[in-house]
Design an enzyme around this catalytic site. Sequence first.
Site: not given
Ligand code: UD1
Ligand code: UDP
Length: 386
Positions: A209
């Site tokens: 991601h």
């Molecule tokens: C965020 C965090 C990242 C973390 C990740 C974990 C920041 C800058 N980024 O990234 O550090 O590793 O979460 O998963 O805080 N979206 C949905 N549904 C949701 C959430 C997001 O559809 O419930 C989609 C939306 O299009 C959104 C995009 O994902 O614009 C990105 O979501 P966002 O929370 O901005 O960043 P992540 O890539 O999820």
């Molecule tokens: N995880 C989960 N389901 C998924 C992918 C991830 O439960 O489909 C959990 C897993 O325990 C992982 C945690 O979510 O360590 C962290 O999520 P993510 O990778 O989104 O964020 P990051 O740690 O990179 O910020």
Amino acid sequence: MMQGLRIDLIAAARPNFMKVAPLFHALRGQAWCRVRLVHTGQHYDKNMSEAFFRDLRLPPPDLHLGVGSGSHAEQTANVMLAYERACVADRPDLIVVVGDVNSTLACGLVGSKLHVTVAHLEAGLRSRDRGMPEEINRLVTDTVADILWTPSPDGDENLAAEGVAADKITRVGNIMIDSYELMRDAIEASGERDKLGLQAREYGVVTLHRPANVDEPEPLAALVRQLKTVATHLPLVFPVHPRTRKNLEAFGLWSELAHALGLTLVEPLGYVDFMNLVCGARVAITDSGGVQEETTYLGIPCLTLRSTTERPITVTEGSNRLVATDALARTVEDILAGRWQHGRKPALWDGHAASRVVADIRRRLLGESGKAAVAEPAVRRAAGNA
Ligand code: UD1
Ligand code: UDP
């Protein structure tokens, strides 16, 4: 009227929930504090948020700020506006922020400006790559935090090098591991592997991601090519993050990946089902922070598709290796051929980080001298898991 120390626990996005849950369970029911569980709403899909509250046995949040997605500025600003209002209406004595997402930075800043004590759980991690939004969030949060709870010695060293006073820092270990230990029985009992027709040690699990990997067509297309190659030797299951799905679709790559031999795409999974997959995997292929840590704890080979990591201990002590996209398929071959470091569990990654945090709160805010009560059964009971 509620008595005691008023503590706000801030949860926002998927990686926060497994850091907040052990602390919530350790604090719940303690007479000396009142916990307010705050969800900023940064992640909001059922399988990015609600599933984790269910799996980690968290009650619904006391306060939901409902901020949702947006640009960095929009999201950060919206959290700040909503959380400042909440703090002014009902002022906490301590704000605990976790991890490195935008909401971590936003709530840390709000607390700091209102002169509320701010504690950062998972402090001191540094990738030294300021192109990643998380690195900015880590640097700013650690600058404004009054209490810095680190997971590993590199965290202490990074903070010391930035001039953070030693008495603000307590090394508590890795709280993610507490969640794993808390949920171990449920994880083992989850039928996710069977449901997907996977045999233990005969498949790989994939998560991606990071914007650097998934936001531009060419890096993502290169990853798709490598994953397709790997899948011809080792079945892969890939729970697809919403950001990644959106981009795979937008760049016309979704169908190619979905139809590739040996590759199974699934919706993002809840914690218990996901960890069931990780536990049985031959390899994890990821750019996640949390997955690097979980695989190190479990001794499962992890290939991290990044050029840096803020969690170097997973490489120096654990089972993680950083790998460039074009080297992915041949590095998986190394693993299948048995060429891999076994690694060990880092110190204080033991399932007892939450009790060390609680002891530190009591010492710092209540003036107690108590040591951490290392009592896993009590934590398990709190989660209703005994
Ligand atoms: C965020 C965090 C990242 C973390 C990740 C974990 C920041 C800058 N980024 O990234 O550090 O590793 O979460 O998963 O805080 N979206 C949905 N549904 C949701 C959430 C997001 O559809 O419930 C989609 C939306 O299009 C959104 C995009 O994902 O614009 C990105 O979501 P966002 O929370 O901005 O960043 P992540 O890539 O999820
Ligand atoms: N995880 C989960 N389901 C998924 C992918 C991830 O439960 O489909 C959990 C897993 O325990 C992982 C945690 O979510 O360590 C962290 O999520 P993510 O990778 O989104 O964020 P990051 O740690 O990179 O910020």
